[in-house]
Design a protein around this motif. Sequence first.
Motif, PDB file in Angstrom:
ATOM      1  N   LYS A 190      36.913 111.996  -2.218  1.00  0.00           N
ATOM      2  CA  LYS A 190      35.876 112.116  -3.048  1.00  0.00           C
ATOM      3  C   LYS A 190      34.614 112.365  -2.271  1.00  0.00           C
ATOM      4  CE  LYS A 190      36.653 108.509  -5.625  1.00  0.00           C
ATOM      5  NZ  LYS A 190      36.298 107.521  -6.848  1.00  0.00           N
ATOM      6  N   GLY A 305      40.750 111.484  -6.765  1.00  0.00           N
ATOM      7  CA  GLY A 305      39.901 111.387  -6.065  1.00  0.00           C
ATOM      8  C   GLY A 305      39.944 112.856  -4.823  1.00  0.00           C
ATOM      9  N   THR A 307      39.233 115.777  -3.034  1.00  0.00           N
ATOM     10  CA  THR A 307      38.633 116.509  -2.759  1.00  0.00           C
ATOM     11  C   THR A 307      38.472 117.708  -2.213  1.00  0.00           C
ATOM     12  OG1 THR A 307      36.509 115.864  -1.445  1.00  0.00           O
ATOM     13  CG2 THR A 307      36.409 115.773  -3.849  1.00  0.00           C
TER      14      THR A 307
END
Length: 428
Positions: A190, A305, A307
Motif C-alpha cells: 500500500k 495490497g 504496490t
Amino acid sequence: MGLSNVNCASNSQIKKAAILGGPKAYTGDWSKWPVIGQAEQDELLKVLNSGGWCRLGNKTAPKFESEYQKQTEAKNVLAVSSGTSALYTMLGALGIGPGDEVIIPPYTFIATYNAVVLNYALPVFADVDIESFQIDANKIESAISNNTKVIMPVHIGGSPYDVDKVHKVAEKYSVPVIEDACQAHMAEWKGKCVGNWGLGGAFSFQASKNLNSGEGGAVITNDDTFYQNCYSFHHQGQGADAASLVPGSGIRGANLRITEFQAAILLAQMTRLADQVEKRWKNAQYLTKMLKQISGIKPAELYDGVTKSAYHLYMFRYDKEKFSGMSREQFINALNAEGVPCSTGYTSMTREKYITDLAQNKHYLNIYGEKRMKEWLESLSCPQNDKLCDEEAVWFTQTMLLGTKTDMEQIVEAIRKIARYSAEISKI
C-alpha cells in the motif's frame, strides 16, 4: 517478438526444443551480478585511505544509514554485519530466549530459523499459502500459544506477505511482528516500504541480494526505544539507555557491527537500486502477463495490497499434468538447455535433519522437556510447503529481470517450446 506474437504462435511455428536438438530460445547474455563501476572504487578508496575502517567514530556507516533511512522512509536504521545478524539483533533486543516461541513460515532461507534457535527459543511453523509462496495468514492463529512472543513472517522472494491479515492476528493477541524483509529491498505494501509495518524489519546485503555488499544487513524501525535496544545488542550490550532495556532481560550483546568497507560499497550500490527495482518490477509484470497464458505455469500471486515487489526471486508453480506428465526435473533440464537458468528453490525445511534433530538437542530437552519436543516434532507437518518444494516450485533469479522485454519474451518462447514437445522430452 511482441506479446501477441508469443501468445498466438501456432504449434507449427514453434521451433524444436533445444534439449531435443533445436536452437536455444535465449540468445543473449544474462546480466552479470554485481554491477560494479567507478563509484564502488571511489567509495572504497575513501575508506581505505582514511585509515578508519571500523564504524565506531567514523562516518561511512552513519552516512549509509542516513541514505537507507531516506529510501525506506523509516525513522531509524541500524546497519549490521548480515541479514541473520539483523534478525538476531531484533530478537535479542526483545529479550527472546528459552521458553519463548516464535512463529515463522517453512518456505524461507534457513537464517530465519537460525535466528530463533540461536536464542534457544522454539520455532513454530505456520504453513504457506501455495498460491503466493508466502506465509498463510489463516494458519497463524492456530499456531499461537501462551508462549508466543514474536510473529516473524517473511517477504519471500521480495514480495510482501499479506500484511493486513498477518498484522490483524498479531494485534488481536498483542504479539509484536518482526518482518524478515531480507529479500525485499524497496518492496511496498500500500505504498509503504516493507519493514515499516511491524516493530522492526530485517534486510540482507549478502552477495545475491538486490542491494549487495558481499555480506551485511540492516534493521529498520519506527520505535525509538526498540532502536536503542537493537543498537545496544549489536554493540556488545553497550550504548542503550538503561531505562529502555527489556525489564528482567539483563544486559546481553554481541559484536554484530557493519564495517566501513561494507557501508562504502552499499553507498555506491544504492545509486542504482531504485532504477533496478523499477526494471525488475516492470519486466516481472510483463513476464507474468505472458506466462499466465501458458497452461500449467502459475506465477506466484501477489496480494491486493502489494504496490511493488522487489522480485529478488521470480517464482512460479509447474503443473506436470499440463506437460504430458513430464517431471519437474525434466522441465528444469529442458529450460536450462534453452539458455534459461532456473532451479527448484528451497527443499522442505521441516523435513530436513538439521531441523528435526532439534527435538534431540540436549539444551532444548533441558529447557522444554522430552514431551514438548516430541509434540513440536509432530507439529512440523506443512503439507502445502511440501507440495511446493517437492513438486511445483521453479525459480528465476533477480538478475534475469534486469534484462530487456525481448529477454522476457524468449523465456516464454522457451517454455512454449517445452510444452509443445513435452511428450518427447518426458521419454528422455
